[in-house]
Scaffold this active site. Sequence first.
Site, PDB file in Angstrom:
ATOM      1  N   LYS A  26      83.156  29.803   8.687  1.00  0.00           N
ATOM      2  CA  LYS A  26      82.446  28.672   7.635  1.00  0.00           C
ATOM      3  C   LYS A  26      82.688  28.838   6.499  1.00  0.00           C
ATOM      4  CE  LYS A  26      78.250  28.421  10.063  1.00  0.00           C
ATOM      5  NZ  LYS A  26      76.851  28.815  10.136  1.00  0.00           N
ATOM      6  N   LYS A  86      84.450  25.340   4.539  1.00  0.00           N
ATOM      7  CA  LYS A  86      83.586  24.676   3.725  1.00  0.00           C
ATOM      8  C   LYS A  86      84.299  24.920   2.228  1.00  0.00           C
ATOM      9  CE  LYS A  86      79.289  25.413   5.984  1.00  0.00           C
ATOM     10  NZ  LYS A  86      78.178  24.279   5.959  1.00  0.00           N
ATOM     11  N   LYS A 106      53.843   4.424  13.806  1.00  0.00           N
ATOM     12  CA  LYS A 106      53.782   5.829  14.903  1.00  0.00           C
ATOM     13  C   LYS A 106      54.434   5.521  16.207  1.00  0.00           C
ATOM     14  CE  LYS A 106      50.661   9.138  16.384  1.00  0.00           C
ATOM     15  NZ  LYS A 106      49.450   9.389  16.617  1.00  0.00           N
ATOM     16  N   ASN A 144      62.669  22.892  11.044  1.00  0.00           N
ATOM     17  CA  ASN A 144      63.270  24.141  11.364  1.00  0.00           C
ATOM     18  C   ASN A 144      62.146  25.323  10.700  1.00  0.00           C
ATOM     19  OD1 ASN A 144      64.397  25.538   8.870  1.00  0.00           O
ATOM     20  ND2 ASN A 144      65.775  23.870   9.467  1.00  0.00           N
ATOM     21  N   PRO A 163      75.096  14.999   6.256  1.00  0.00           N
ATOM     22  CA  PRO A 163      76.293  15.405   5.408  1.00  0.00           C
ATOM     23  C   PRO A 163      76.176  16.754   5.094  1.00  0.00           C
ATOM     24  CG  PRO A 163      74.809  13.987   4.040  1.00  0.00           C
ATOM     25  CD  PRO A 163      74.275  13.932   5.340  1.00  0.00           C
ATOM     26  N   ASP A 164      77.394  17.527   5.152  1.00  0.00           N
ATOM     27  CA  ASP A 164      77.261  18.881   4.531  1.00  0.00           C
ATOM     28  C   ASP A 164      77.305  18.912   3.098  1.00  0.00           C
ATOM     29  OD1 ASP A 164      77.860  21.605   4.044  1.00  0.00           O
ATOM     30  OD2 ASP A 164      79.058  21.814   5.999  1.00  0.00           O
ATOM     31  N   ILE A 165      76.180  19.353   2.527  1.00  0.00           N
ATOM     32  CA  ILE A 165      76.074  19.315   1.056  1.00  0.00           C
ATOM     33  C   ILE A 165      76.841  20.334   0.458  1.00  0.00           C
ATOM     34  CG2 ILE A 165      74.311  19.449  -0.683  1.00  0.00           C
ATOM     35  CD1 ILE A 165      72.081  19.024   1.293  1.00  0.00           C
ATOM     36  N   PHE A 167      75.490  30.346   2.918  1.00  0.00           N
ATOM     37  CA  PHE A 167      74.521  31.331   3.941  1.00  0.00           C
ATOM     38  C   PHE A 167      74.897  31.156   5.269  1.00  0.00           C
ATOM     39  CE2 PHE A 167      71.346  33.986   1.941  1.00  0.00           C
ATOM     40  CZ  PHE A 167      71.552  33.969   0.624  1.00  0.00           C
ATOM     41  N   ASP A 192      71.121  19.797  10.891  1.00  0.00           N
ATOM     42  CA  ASP A 192      72.377  19.221  11.103  1.00  0.00           C
ATOM     43  C   ASP A 192      72.299  17.761  11.547  1.00  0.00           C
ATOM     44  OD1 ASP A 192      73.713  21.650  10.732  1.00  0.00           O
ATOM     45  OD2 ASP A 192      73.252  22.290  13.161  1.00  0.00           O
TER      46      ASP A 192
HETATM   47  O1  C5P Z   1      77.394  24.773   8.696  1.00  0.00           O
HETATM   48  P1  C5P Z   1      76.184  25.528   8.590  1.00  0.00           P
HETATM   49  O2  C5P Z   1      74.807  24.678   8.598  1.00  0.00           O
HETATM   50  O3  C5P Z   1      76.047  26.497   9.666  1.00  0.00           O
HETATM   51  O4  C5P Z   1      76.358  26.159   7.130  1.00  0.00           O
HETATM   52  C1  C5P Z   1      75.134  26.541   6.448  1.00  0.00           C
HETATM   53  C2  C5P Z   1      75.498  26.579   5.117  1.00  0.00           C
HETATM   54  O5  C5P Z   1      75.990  25.662   4.412  1.00  0.00           O
HETATM   55  C3  C5P Z   1      74.379  27.055   4.118  1.00  0.00           C
HETATM   56  O6  C5P Z   1      74.811  27.703   2.951  1.00  0.00           O
HETATM   57  C4  C5P Z   1      73.521  25.688   4.124  1.00  0.00           C
HETATM   58  O7  C5P Z   1      72.585  25.714   3.019  1.00  0.00           O
HETATM   59  C5  C5P Z   1      74.923  24.734   3.974  1.00  0.00           C
HETATM   60  N1  C5P Z   1      74.535  23.542   4.472  1.00  0.00           N
HETATM   61  C6  C5P Z   1      74.525  22.381   3.847  1.00  0.00           C
HETATM   62  N2  C5P Z   1      74.380  21.015   4.186  1.00  0.00           N
HETATM   63  C7  C5P Z   1      74.411  20.977   5.412  1.00  0.00           C
HETATM   64  C8  C5P Z   1      74.344  22.146   6.491  1.00  0.00           C
HETATM   65  C9  C5P Z   1      74.493  23.404   5.903  1.00  0.00           C
HETATM   66  O8  C5P Z   1      74.612  22.552   2.558  1.00  0.00           O
HETATM   67  N3  C5P Z   1      74.388  19.634   5.986  1.00  0.00           N
END
Ligand code: C5P
Length: 394
Positions: A335, A339, A286, A207, A303-305, A321, A276
């Site tokens: 959010k 989270k 390739k 992105n 995974p959502d870190i 953020f 995502d």
């Molecule tokens: O769920 P979303 O991507 O909208 O959330 C944004 C926030 O979560 C940001 O702080 C981003 O750095 C964090 N994030 C993360 N891991 C992901 C997706 C988002 O740490 N896979």
Amino acid sequence: MELEGKRIVLGVTGSVAAYKAAALLRLLAGAGATARVVMTDAATRFVGPATFAALSGKPVLTDMWAADSPMAHIDLTRAADAILVAPATADFIARLAQGRADDLLAALSLARDCPLLVAPAMNRQMWENPATRRNLEILRQDGITCLGPAAGVQACGEEGEGRMLEPEALLEALCAFFTPKSLAGKKVLLTAGPTFEAIDPVRGLTNLSSGCMGYAVARAAAQAGAEVTLVSGPVARPAPMQVLRIFVQSALEMRAAVLQRAAEADIFIAVAAVADYRAEQVAPQKLKKSAGVPPEIRLVQNPDILAEVAALPRPPFCVGFAAESEHLEDYAQQKRVRKNIPLIVGNLIQEGFGGETNRVILFDDAGGHPLPAAPKTQIARQLMAHILALMEKK
Ligand code: C5P
């Protein structure tokens, strides 16, 4: 501007690096500081006082006896916020260590009523000489701040330590010097930039995150005295001063780098725009164009870190953020709850992505706190102050 209203006495001594002091003077003015230049006699052999007079808009002081004020060595520093001697030669450092007052710059340094910083510039042998080491130790004991030097190729052709820090680095160091150390003793872990999810050896999903906001937050935390680790996706920008940067590419790499360090962090700030989804399979070779049949790329969720760190048994203070294109307040607060984090920084993508300025709203248990549109460096400082205030309330 970061040095708005600061009054600096810029001392220039006799080194070939004196020409860089002219660039520094411009940077100081650009950051909002006013500078008064004082040169030693030797410095004037490298760069003429007229250059510094033109750049500072004020006469340059060189001679104790010709100064317009009979008490120049006293008056000059009474109104100053700091004296910065850049470049500082081995000889000037020796004179400082001895407390000599044999020219205007040495005399006003001795008579100062403000902090003194020196940026050494000399040949590597002079820098390594035990006499210089001794003198620097005395300067440290006397509370004088030494900025640098850097290592590299020297004007004399030799290579090693002793180069004056570049003007940009000196400006950074000065900004840090004036920042109150409100985060001293705290460990701050951050993510910043985009992630890159490979599809094959040359292609991937990513992105447009520039890393600007995350790097600004890392810089603000470091300037406030925190020990900062920045886990960064691929961006082309230098690491802020005093920040340990770890480069990663994918969300999985970012997660591993973060989880390795999260338990010992006091604060975790997730600024990265993490993809995502990633490709389920990364093609080892390739992908080739095959007539009329576009390849199918199956995606799986990353995974959502941030949520993982927030779910640790003893999590650091977690900040997220939320970049949204609409319904900012609703989406950001949802959010934050999902989270399970105390603070989320909301901004509209139209206002923040890629640029140098941003307009954000800080959402916490007490509701939304809008900050005025400002450079990201300023927003970063306000964010760190808000985090600290919330932590102190807990
Ligand atoms: O769920 P979303 O991507 O909208 O959330 C944004 C926030 O979560 C940001 O702080 C981003 O750095 C964090 N994030 C993360 N891991 C992901 C997706 C988002 O740490 N896979």
